[in-house]
Enzyme design. Structure first.
Site, PDB file in Angstrom:
ATOM      1  N   MET A   1     -12.239   4.116  -0.344  1.00  0.00           N
ATOM      2  CA  MET A   1     -12.894   4.358   0.939  1.00  0.00           C
ATOM      3  C   MET A   1     -13.622   5.686   0.809  1.00  0.00           C
ATOM      4  O   MET A   1     -13.220   6.724   1.361  1.00  0.00           O
ATOM      5  CB  MET A   1     -11.833   4.393   2.054  1.00  0.00           C
ATOM      6  CG  MET A   1     -11.339   2.993   2.406  1.00  0.00           C
ATOM      7  SD  MET A   1      -9.739   3.008   3.238  1.00  0.00           S
ATOM      8  CE  MET A   1      -8.687   3.068   1.797  1.00  0.00           C
TER       9      MET A   1
ATOM     10  N   MET B   1      -9.246   7.915  -0.231  1.00  0.00           N
ATOM     11  CA  MET B   1     -10.095   8.274   0.919  1.00  0.00           C
ATOM     12  C   MET B   1     -10.656   9.671   0.706  1.00  0.00           C
ATOM     13  O   MET B   1      -9.940  10.558   0.233  1.00  0.00           O
ATOM     14  CB  MET B   1      -9.268   8.262   2.207  1.00  0.00           C
ATOM     15  CG  MET B   1      -8.537   6.962   2.475  1.00  0.00           C
ATOM     16  SD  MET B   1      -7.750   7.017   4.103  1.00  0.00           S
ATOM     17  CE  MET B   1      -6.730   5.540   4.030  1.00  0.00           C
TER      18      MET B   1
ATOM     19  N   GLY C   1      -8.953   3.712   7.163  1.00  0.00           N
ATOM     20  CA  GLY C   1      -8.704   5.132   7.375  1.00  0.00           C
ATOM     21  C   GLY C   1      -7.239   5.482   7.562  1.00  0.00           C
ATOM     22  O   GLY C   1      -6.810   6.554   7.143  1.00  0.00           O
ATOM     23  N   PHE C   2      -6.483   4.570   8.181  1.00  0.00           N
ATOM     24  CA  PHE C   2      -5.096   4.897   8.506  1.00  0.00           C
ATOM     25  C   PHE C   2      -4.208   3.665   8.389  1.00  0.00           C
ATOM     26  O   PHE C   2      -4.663   2.539   8.637  1.00  0.00           O
ATOM     27  CB  PHE C   2      -5.003   5.440   9.940  1.00  0.00           C
ATOM     28  CG  PHE C   2      -5.845   6.661  10.150  1.00  0.00           C
ATOM     29  CD1 PHE C   2      -5.361   7.923   9.812  1.00  0.00           C
ATOM     30  CD2 PHE C   2      -7.141   6.549  10.631  1.00  0.00           C
ATOM     31  CE1 PHE C   2      -6.152   9.053   9.975  1.00  0.00           C
ATOM     32  CE2 PHE C   2      -7.942   7.669  10.802  1.00  0.00           C
ATOM     33  CZ  PHE C   2      -7.447   8.925  10.464  1.00  0.00           C
ATOM     34  N   GLY C   3      -2.950   3.911   8.034  1.00  0.00           N
ATOM     35  CA  GLY C   3      -1.961   2.848   8.060  1.00  0.00           C
ATOM     36  C   GLY C   3      -1.415   2.670   9.471  1.00  0.00           C
ATOM     37  O   GLY C   3      -1.665   3.489  10.358  1.00  0.00           O
ATOM     38  N   GLY C   4      -0.709   1.582   9.665  1.00  0.00           N
ATOM     39  CA  GLY C   4       0.020   1.376  10.909  1.00  0.00           C
ATOM     40  C   GLY C   4      -0.812   0.968  12.107  1.00  0.00           C
ATOM     41  O   GLY C   4      -0.344   1.031  13.238  1.00  0.00           O
TER      42      GLY C   4
ATOM     43  N   ASP D   1      -4.939   3.539  -1.888  1.00  0.00           N
ATOM     44  CA  ASP D   1      -6.037   3.862  -0.974  1.00  0.00           C
ATOM     45  C   ASP D   1      -6.595   5.239  -1.275  1.00  0.00           C
ATOM     46  O   ASP D   1      -5.937   6.254  -1.036  1.00  0.00           O
ATOM     47  CB  ASP D   1      -5.537   3.812   0.474  1.00  0.00           C
ATOM     48  CG  ASP D   1      -5.223   2.398   0.927  1.00  0.00           C
ATOM     49  OD1 ASP D   1      -6.134   1.555   0.881  1.00  0.00           O
ATOM     50  OD2 ASP D   1      -4.064   2.140   1.315  1.00  0.00           O
TER      51      ASP D   1
ATOM     52  N   SER E   1       0.833  -1.202   0.000  1.00  0.00           N
ATOM     53  CA  SER E   1       0.000   0.000   0.000  1.00  0.00           C
ATOM     54  C   SER E   1       0.868   1.252   0.000  1.00  0.00           C
ATOM     55  O   SER E   1       1.672   1.460   0.915  1.00  0.00           O
ATOM     56  CB  SER E   1      -0.907   0.006   1.230  1.00  0.00           C
ATOM     57  OG  SER E   1      -1.494   1.285   1.366  1.00  0.00           O
TER      58      SER E   1
ATOM     59  N   HIS F   1      -8.407   0.765  -3.772  1.00  0.00           N
ATOM     60  CA  HIS F   1      -9.320   0.554  -2.633  1.00  0.00           C
ATOM     61  C   HIS F   1     -10.016   1.882  -2.353  1.00  0.00           C
ATOM     62  O   HIS F   1      -9.402   2.810  -1.845  1.00  0.00           O
ATOM     63  CB  HIS F   1      -8.491   0.075  -1.430  1.00  0.00           C
ATOM     64  CG  HIS F   1      -9.276  -0.093  -0.163  1.00  0.00           C
ATOM     65  ND1 HIS F   1      -8.669  -0.243   1.064  1.00  0.00           N
ATOM     66  CD2 HIS F   1     -10.611  -0.164   0.081  1.00  0.00           C
ATOM     67  CE1 HIS F   1      -9.592  -0.375   2.006  1.00  0.00           C
ATOM     68  NE2 HIS F   1     -10.781  -0.323   1.433  1.00  0.00           N
TER      69      HIS F   1
ATOM     70  N   ASP G   1      -6.429  -6.512   4.478  1.00  0.00           N
ATOM     71  CA  ASP G   1      -5.829  -5.172   4.469  1.00  0.00           C
ATOM     72  C   ASP G   1      -5.863  -4.612   5.883  1.00  0.00           C
ATOM     73  O   ASP G   1      -6.945  -4.388   6.437  1.00  0.00           O
ATOM     74  CB  ASP G   1      -6.626  -4.286   3.500  1.00  0.00           C
ATOM     75  CG  ASP G   1      -6.071  -2.879   3.369  1.00  0.00           C
ATOM     76  OD1 ASP G   1      -4.971  -2.605   3.877  1.00  0.00           O
ATOM     77  OD2 ASP G   1      -6.760  -2.049   2.739  1.00  0.00           O
ATOM     78  N   GLY G   2      -4.661  -4.378   6.425  1.00  0.00           N
ATOM     79  CA  GLY G   2      -4.563  -3.755   7.742  1.00  0.00           C
ATOM     80  C   GLY G   2      -3.797  -4.611   8.722  1.00  0.00           C
ATOM     81  O   GLY G   2      -4.215  -5.721   9.049  1.00  0.00           O
ATOM     82  N   GLY G   3      -2.631  -4.116   9.151  1.00  0.00           N
ATOM     83  CA  GLY G   3      -1.852  -4.838  10.159  1.00  0.00           C
ATOM     84  C   GLY G   3      -1.185  -6.102   9.646  1.00  0.00           C
ATOM     85  O   GLY G   3      -0.804  -6.968  10.444  1.00  0.00           O
TER      86      GLY G   3
ATOM     87  N   HIS H   1      -1.294  -1.323  -4.089  1.00  0.00           N
ATOM     88  CA  HIS H   1      -2.579  -1.007  -3.476  1.00  0.00           C
ATOM     89  C   HIS H   1      -2.666   0.507  -3.285  1.00  0.00           C
ATOM     90  O   HIS H   1      -1.794   1.112  -2.661  1.00  0.00           O
ATOM     91  CB  HIS H   1      -2.662  -1.736  -2.136  1.00  0.00           C
ATOM     92  CG  HIS H   1      -3.955  -1.610  -1.414  1.00  0.00           C
ATOM     93  ND1 HIS H   1      -5.042  -2.426  -1.673  1.00  0.00           N
ATOM     94  CD2 HIS H   1      -4.341  -0.786  -0.407  1.00  0.00           C
ATOM     95  CE1 HIS H   1      -6.034  -2.106  -0.855  1.00  0.00           C
ATOM     96  NE2 HIS H   1      -5.643  -1.111  -0.085  1.00  0.00           N
TER      97      HIS H   1
ATOM     98  N   GLY I   1       1.191  -2.028   4.074  1.00  0.00           N
ATOM     99  CA  GLY I   1       1.663  -0.659   3.907  1.00  0.00           C
ATOM    100  C   GLY I   1       2.894  -0.388   4.741  1.00  0.00           C
ATOM    101  O   GLY I   1       4.018  -0.356   4.239  1.00  0.00           O
TER     102      GLY I   1
ATOM    103  N   MET J   1     -11.441  -6.290   5.665  1.00  0.00           N
ATOM    104  CA  MET J   1     -10.617  -5.308   6.387  1.00  0.00           C
ATOM    105  C   MET J   1     -10.245  -5.886   7.749  1.00  0.00           C
ATOM    106  O   MET J   1     -11.115  -6.309   8.519  1.00  0.00           O
ATOM    107  CB  MET J   1     -11.374  -3.990   6.563  1.00  0.00           C
ATOM    108  CG  MET J   1     -11.534  -3.167   5.284  1.00  0.00           C
ATOM    109  SD  MET J   1      -9.987  -2.732   4.455  1.00  0.00           S
ATOM    110  CE  MET J   1      -9.137  -1.768   5.717  1.00  0.00           C
TER     111      MET J   1
HETATM  112  C1  DX5 Z   1      -6.167   1.520   5.712  1.00  0.00           C
HETATM  113  C2  DX5 Z   1      -5.795   1.186   4.306  1.00  0.00           C
HETATM  114  C3  DX5 Z   1      -4.654   0.243   4.207  1.00  0.00           C
HETATM  115  C4  DX5 Z   1      -3.379   0.709   4.856  1.00  0.00           C
HETATM  116  C5  DX5 Z   1      -2.800  -0.490   5.539  1.00  0.00           C
HETATM  117  O1  DX5 Z   1      -7.453   2.023   5.750  1.00  0.00           O
HETATM  118  O2  DX5 Z   1      -6.881   0.600   3.613  1.00  0.00           O
HETATM  119  O3  DX5 Z   1      -4.430  -0.162   2.867  1.00  0.00           O
HETATM  120  O4  DX5 Z   1      -2.428   1.229   3.963  1.00  0.00           O
HETATM  121  O5  DX5 Z   1      -1.710  -0.091   6.278  1.00  0.00           O
HETATM  122  P1  DX5 Z   1      -0.891  -1.111   7.194  1.00  0.00           P
HETATM  123  O6  DX5 Z   1      -0.411  -2.231   6.332  1.00  0.00           O
HETATM  124  O7  DX5 Z   1       0.206  -0.249   7.724  1.00  0.00           O
HETATM  125  O8  DX5 Z   1      -1.821  -1.591   8.269  1.00  0.00           O
HETATM  126 ZN    ZN Z   2      -6.471  -0.292   1.673  1.00  0.00          ZN
END
Ligand code: DX5
Ligand code: ZN
Length: 221
Positions: free
Chosen positions: A66, A35, A140-143, A33, A8, A64, A173-175, A31, A195, A135
């Site tokens: 959102m 938003m 909404g956010f990475g990390g 994102d 991502s 993706h 997607d996520g974590g 990927h 990501g 999901m």
């Molecule tokens: C979050 C995004 C993800 C995000 C994942 O809403 O959809 O694609 O980049 O980030 P990580 O891999 O850091 O959890």
């Molecule tokens: Zn995503």
């Protein structure tokens, strides 16, 4: 089932996206994102940037969305030449109609589910979707930290797909990281978004290889 890795660019350097696409050339997809600050409390990028990414990316785009009102906005992303467009089930008015519109424009069609959105309504409609995005964090956010309870949904989706003999992919997607990817692969996902794990690594290409190797080792035959 082949493992597909989709880093991502949410965790990339937004002032150097072309450079940061170059370092993930060994990935299967990138990927992206999108938003809108309404469906999620964050704002990233839109169609003009996606159009340029299509032109410079070494790998196909996995978009993706959102965003609110994907029925209105998603088809233009398919027309931009991306490989895959995924919209959120919670935001779409007519998810089957929209998926058909995306496919008619040459893209794979995905439907995304927030952690608390059930997969069951889609299990009788698998042929309408090329991918279900489970999901594994709130979008909404990475990390963010991986939500363990979402694995049960991955398992139910995979079981239904296998039972139906459907070709639908299951994306998470996520974590996703070296710590979580084995359990996710074992549960039956085949497309892995990462990501911060990839772009936070000192060597993103090596991180992609490491994630792929762990997922391959844990994936179902
Ligand atoms: C979050 C995004 C993800 C995000 C994942 O809403 O959809 O694609 O980049 O980030 P990580 O891999 O850091 O959890
Ligand atoms: Zn995503």
């Amino acid at each position: 089932m082949a493992v597909l890795i989709s880093p991502s660019i949410l965790s990339a350097d937004f002032a150097n996206l072309e450079r940061d696409l170059g370092v993930i050339a060994d990935a299967d997809y990138v990927h992206v994102d999108v938003m809108d600050n309404h469906f999620v409390p964050n704002l990233t990028l839109g169609l003009p940037v996606v159009r340029r990414l299509v032109e410079v990316s070494p790998v196909p785009l996995d978009v993706h969305l959102m965003i609110e009102d994907p029925d209105r906005w998603a088809p233009a992303f398919a027309e931009a030449g991306v490989a895959s467009v995924t919209f959120h089930a919670e935001a779409a008015q007519g998810s089957v109609r929209l998926a058909r519109e995306l496919r008619a424009r040459g893209a794979r069609a995905g439907v995304a589910l927030r952690p608390a959105t059930p997969v069951e309504p889609y299990l009788d409609l698998l042929d309408e979707f090329d991918m279900i995005l489970v999901m594994t964090v709130e979008p909404g956010f990475g990390g963010q930290a991986f939500i363990e309870g979402t694995l049960a949904k991955v398992r139910r989706a995979r079981a239904a797909i296998d039972a139906a003999g459907a070709a639908t992919w299951v994306q998470v997607d996520g974590g996703v990281s070296r710590d979580t990817i084995a359990a996710i692969a074992e549960a039956g996902a085949n497309v892995f978004v990462a990501g911060s794990a990839v772009y936070g690594a000192s060597d993103p290409a090596a991180e992609i290889a490491a994630l792929r190797a762990i997922a391959d080792g844990a994936a179902r035959p």
